[in-house]
Write a protein that holds these residues in place. Structure first.
Motif, PDB file in Angstrom:
ATOM      1  N   ARG A  21       0.765  -1.147  -0.103  1.00  0.00           N
ATOM      2  CA  ARG A  21      -0.136  -0.008  -0.004  1.00  0.00           C
ATOM      3  C   ARG A  21       0.855   1.204   0.115  1.00  0.00           C
ATOM      4  NH1 ARG A  21      -1.517   3.983   2.982  1.00  0.00           N
ATOM      5  NH2 ARG A  21      -3.691   4.771   2.857  1.00  0.00           N
ATOM      6  N   THR A  24       2.012   1.814  -3.438  1.00  0.00           N
ATOM      7  CA  THR A  24       1.331   2.392  -4.373  1.00  0.00           C
ATOM      8  C   THR A  24       1.021   3.921  -4.108  1.00  0.00           C
ATOM      9  OG1 THR A  24       0.159   0.016  -4.138  1.00  0.00           O
ATOM     10  CG2 THR A  24      -1.332   2.253  -4.966  1.00  0.00           C
ATOM     11  N   LEU A  60      -5.014  -3.772  -4.237  1.00  0.00           N
ATOM     12  CA  LEU A  60      -3.894  -2.944  -4.840  1.00  0.00           C
ATOM     13  C   LEU A  60      -3.759  -3.133  -6.296  1.00  0.00           C
ATOM     14  CD1 LEU A  60      -1.515  -2.956  -1.744  1.00  0.00           C
ATOM     15  CD2 LEU A  60      -3.009  -0.977  -2.581  1.00  0.00           C
ATOM     16  N   LEU A 112      -7.485   4.825  -2.392  1.00  0.00           N
ATOM     17  CA  LEU A 112      -6.685   4.178  -1.705  1.00  0.00           C
ATOM     18  C   LEU A 112      -6.598   4.387  -0.272  1.00  0.00           C
ATOM     19  CD1 LEU A 112      -3.951   2.228  -1.910  1.00  0.00           C
ATOM     20  CD2 LEU A 112      -2.690   4.594  -2.146  1.00  0.00           C
ATOM     21  N   GLY A 115      -8.793   2.315   1.591  1.00  0.00           N
ATOM     22  CA  GLY A 115      -8.514   1.038   1.447  1.00  0.00           C
ATOM     23  C   GLY A 115      -9.467   0.336   0.629  1.00  0.00           C
TER      24      GLY A 115
END
Length: 119
Positions: A21, A24, A60, A112, A115
């Motif tokens: 994460r 990303t 993701l 993002l 989540g």
């Protein structure tokens, strides 16, 4: 005798997901920075392709696909806009492409942050 060839224990799934994460998030930041200097987008797209298999099967993965599509459509839109600048309309299309890319990056970051996968 200590055998260095023994496999290392795999990282905890949660720790690995947090790491992915964060990666990303860094990629989104690189794309945003590319607005001010395009080289960071090249770094971001390379990371996207190198790390794509690592995020396969997670939420993701949709972000990586989103980022890759944003990059390539933005590049194509930029090239077409540049070619159209000779007939003036390219300035308008460049503005539209720029706003579209910013929109996609901001939307991706917000999703993002929640989540969630991006659609």
């Amino acid at each position: 005798m200590n055998n260095d060839l023994s496999p290392r224990p795999s990282r905890d799934g949660t720790e690995q997901l947090v790491s992915q994460r964060n990666l990303t998030l860094i990629i989104y930041a690189l794309y945003i920075l590319s607005i001010f200097g395009g080289i960071t987008a090249l770094v971001a797209i390379i990371i996207n392709y190198i790390k794509r298999d690592d995020v396969r099967g997670t939420y993701l993965e949709s972000h990586f696909t989103w980022q890759i599509k944003t990059f390539w459509i933005g590049v194509i839109g930029g090239v077409v806009s540049f070619l159209l600048m000779f007939v003036v309309i390219g300035f308008i299309t460049a503005l539209i492409v720029g706003v579209w890319v910013i929109y996609r990056l901001v939307k991706g970051l917000l999703v993002l942050n929640d989540g969630k996968p991006i659609a």
